[in-house]
Design a protein around this motif. Structure first.
Motif, PDB file in Angstrom:
ATOM      1  N   GLN B 116       0.858  -1.187   0.000  1.00  0.00           N
ATOM      2  CA  GLN B 116       0.000   0.000   0.000  1.00  0.00           C
ATOM      3  C   GLN B 116       0.890   1.231   0.000  1.00  0.00           C
ATOM      4  O   GLN B 116       2.067   1.141   0.361  1.00  0.00           O
ATOM      5  CB  GLN B 116      -0.934  -0.008   1.221  1.00  0.00           C
ATOM      6  N   GLU B 125      -7.212   2.383   5.719  1.00  0.00           N
ATOM      7  CA  GLU B 125      -7.878   1.269   6.400  1.00  0.00           C
ATOM      8  C   GLU B 125      -6.920   0.086   6.395  1.00  0.00           C
ATOM      9  O   GLU B 125      -6.757  -0.587   5.374  1.00  0.00           O
ATOM     10  CB  GLU B 125      -9.186   0.907   5.698  1.00  0.00           C
ATOM     11  N   MET B 126      -6.276  -0.173   7.531  1.00  0.00           N
ATOM     12  CA  MET B 126      -5.234  -1.198   7.551  1.00  0.00           C
ATOM     13  C   MET B 126      -5.790  -2.602   7.299  1.00  0.00           C
ATOM     14  O   MET B 126      -5.063  -3.485   6.837  1.00  0.00           O
ATOM     15  CB  MET B 126      -4.477  -1.159   8.885  1.00  0.00           C
ATOM     16  N   ASP B 127      -7.083  -2.802   7.588  1.00  0.00           N
ATOM     17  CA  ASP B 127      -7.636  -4.146   7.354  1.00  0.00           C
ATOM     18  C   ASP B 127      -7.950  -4.382   5.872  1.00  0.00           C
ATOM     19  O   ASP B 127      -8.434  -5.440   5.502  1.00  0.00           O
ATOM     20  CB  ASP B 127      -8.872  -4.389   8.232  1.00  0.00           C
ATOM     21  N   GLU B 128      -7.660  -3.374   5.023  1.00  0.00           N
ATOM     22  CA  GLU B 128      -7.796  -3.569   3.576  1.00  0.00           C
ATOM     23  C   GLU B 128      -6.436  -3.592   2.886  1.00  0.00           C
ATOM     24  O   GLU B 128      -6.350  -3.551   1.668  1.00  0.00           O
ATOM     25  CB  GLU B 128      -8.672  -2.460   2.979  1.00  0.00           C
ATOM     26  N   VAL B 129      -5.370  -3.612   3.691  1.00  0.00           N
ATOM     27  CA  VAL B 129      -4.020  -3.628   3.125  1.00  0.00           C
ATOM     28  C   VAL B 129      -3.552  -5.075   2.957  1.00  0.00           C
ATOM     29  O   VAL B 129      -3.560  -5.840   3.914  1.00  0.00           O
ATOM     30  CB  VAL B 129      -3.035  -2.872   4.039  1.00  0.00           C
ATOM     31  N   LYS B 149      -2.249 -11.510   9.895  1.00  0.00           N
ATOM     32  CA  LYS B 149      -3.690 -11.803   9.923  1.00  0.00           C
ATOM     33  C   LYS B 149      -4.417 -11.027  11.017  1.00  0.00           C
ATOM     34  O   LYS B 149      -5.631 -10.821  10.935  1.00  0.00           O
ATOM     35  CB  LYS B 149      -3.927 -13.306  10.146  1.00  0.00           C
ATOM     36  N   SER B 152      -4.964  -7.654   8.944  1.00  0.00           N
ATOM     37  CA  SER B 152      -5.711  -7.694   7.689  1.00  0.00           C
ATOM     38  C   SER B 152      -5.964  -9.135   7.268  1.00  0.00           C
ATOM     39  O   SER B 152      -5.097  -9.995   7.445  1.00  0.00           O
ATOM     40  CB  SER B 152      -4.899  -6.969   6.601  1.00  0.00           C
TER      41      SER B 152
END
Lengths: 257, 257
Positions: B116, B125-129, B149, B152
């Motif tokens: 990213q 949004e780190m959970d979309e990286v 995990k 993300s």
């Protein structure tokens, strides 16, 4: 100001424009296509337009005639269409000149160019579409401006010379960005990697680019003048000479700019 | 599985990664930067990490040490850092090899590459990286996978060779798309036109491209093999030879593909 409008052509532009014009309060009187079935495909999307496969509009109640056919068909259609008195004929092309309508039977001519990429069946928010308008007649210009404003607030009066610049810029901003993504897809596929992996980065970069400007948003090996990585990538792309050359040339342009 | 983690470097990656790791339940023990003020800039973003400007981590409670410095600084830092026993040292670079950590005092090495583009102060949004991980040690690989995990769901185990392919693809999909937008901006500015006019088209094209794939999404004069328009555009760009060549080459590649 409400207009009576006839639409010539039954492609992507007609598919989107006809209902948008009707929703804005105008009346679509006729839709012409060489194949009547295609014309019906558009008239079915509006209240009571008549489908037509002949070019005799001498009895039409329409005031404005919008040519939505592809560029190569504009000239012939403009020459052949029979229009009533005091009619305005416009085309919707980003590339064709105003002069191409010069041999038509229209009293006035103009351009109403929706600067957007349309696909049948894929909804586009028409009130976010910029309309580029042009005419040599001041009265026509005002009418086209009023007409466009009923669909979208983004109406720009643009001279032919500038419309060409807009189109070149659109090729870079739209077709060429898309091709860069295509190349990225192919590199990933070739290596058996999931392209989904790259999507968050692409989305983030492009949203940043449109938000803060592409100059500030640039990152990567070229802007850092990281020649080691640039050389490595160039070698990686050796399997496709044209691709390697595209990589080299764009990197050079990033370094130079 | 919660880890104790030290972060080396205080740039964009550290700025985003440190709070994300803490939010995921891990403990940030120390943050190192050559300038202690920069280290404090990161420790202030988490609960109780110690800022450090020396590389002696022999007394650290951390198990995982994450190098977030720029590519050119990784090798020197890896060589110099003094690590406790059984520690794992990873870097976060998309381009550098695993071997670059080979001379460090770490027991295990690996890569934890967040795919990213990060800018300090701009929320991601780190959970979309997507996280690309790598290690030659199976136990380390499992730990890195578990660690990633917790931030993300998008965790990919990728070999160095493939990571290079991903990086080349990212240059096309991100840096080069951005540069195409840059060129579009400049063409508009040069003509005194408002770049805003082009944004809806760019947004629509790119959302279509990511949705249905760039091959299907392509439009414009090149894919239509509209040589008349291509020639006209090429002439329009004659004021900048390099730009004209970029136009020619990408158009040719669209035609060929």
């Amino acid at each position: 100001m409400k207009f009576k409008i006839a639409i010539l052509g039954a492609g992507n532009v007609a598919w989107h424009l006809a209902p948008a014009l009707e929703d804005a309060g105008h009346e679509i009187t006729e839709v012409y296509a060489r194949d009547i079935q295609n014309a019906i495909g558009i008239t079915e999307r509006v209240y009571s337009a008549e489908p037509k496969d002949d070019l005799d509009f001498s009895e039409s109640r329409a005031k404005i005639f919008i040519l939505t056919v592809k560029d190569s068909a504009i000239s012939e259609l403009a020459d052949q269409v029979i229009l009533p008195e005091d009619s305005i004929l416009v085309h919707t092309s980003g590339t064709m000149s105003l002069e191409i309508l010069g041999y038509s039977s229209a009293s006035y001519t103009g351009i109403l160019y929706p600067l957007q990429s349309f696909t049948k069946g894929k909804k586009v928010e028409m009130d976010e579409v910029p309309f580029l308008i042009e005419s040599e007649d001041e009265g026509t210009l005002q009418k086209l401006k009023k007409l466009a404003k009923t669909i979208s607030p983004l109406v720009y009066q643009v001279r032919s010379r500038d419309r060409k610049a807009v189109h070149v810029a659109a090729v870079f901003g739209s077709n060429f960005t898309n091709h860069m993504i295509r190349i990225a897809e192919e590199i990933m596929q070739r290596q058996g990697l999931d392209f989904e992996m790259l999507k968050p980065l692409i989305i983030e970069t492009l949203s940043k680019s449109l938000q803060i400007g592409a100059k500030k948003a640039q990152t990567g090996p070229a802007i850092r003048e990281d020649y080691e990585t640039l050389d490595e990538h160039h070698r990686f792309l050796a399997y496709n000479e044209q691709l390697a050359e595209i990589y080299r040339l764009i990197s050079q342009d990033i370094i130079d700019s």
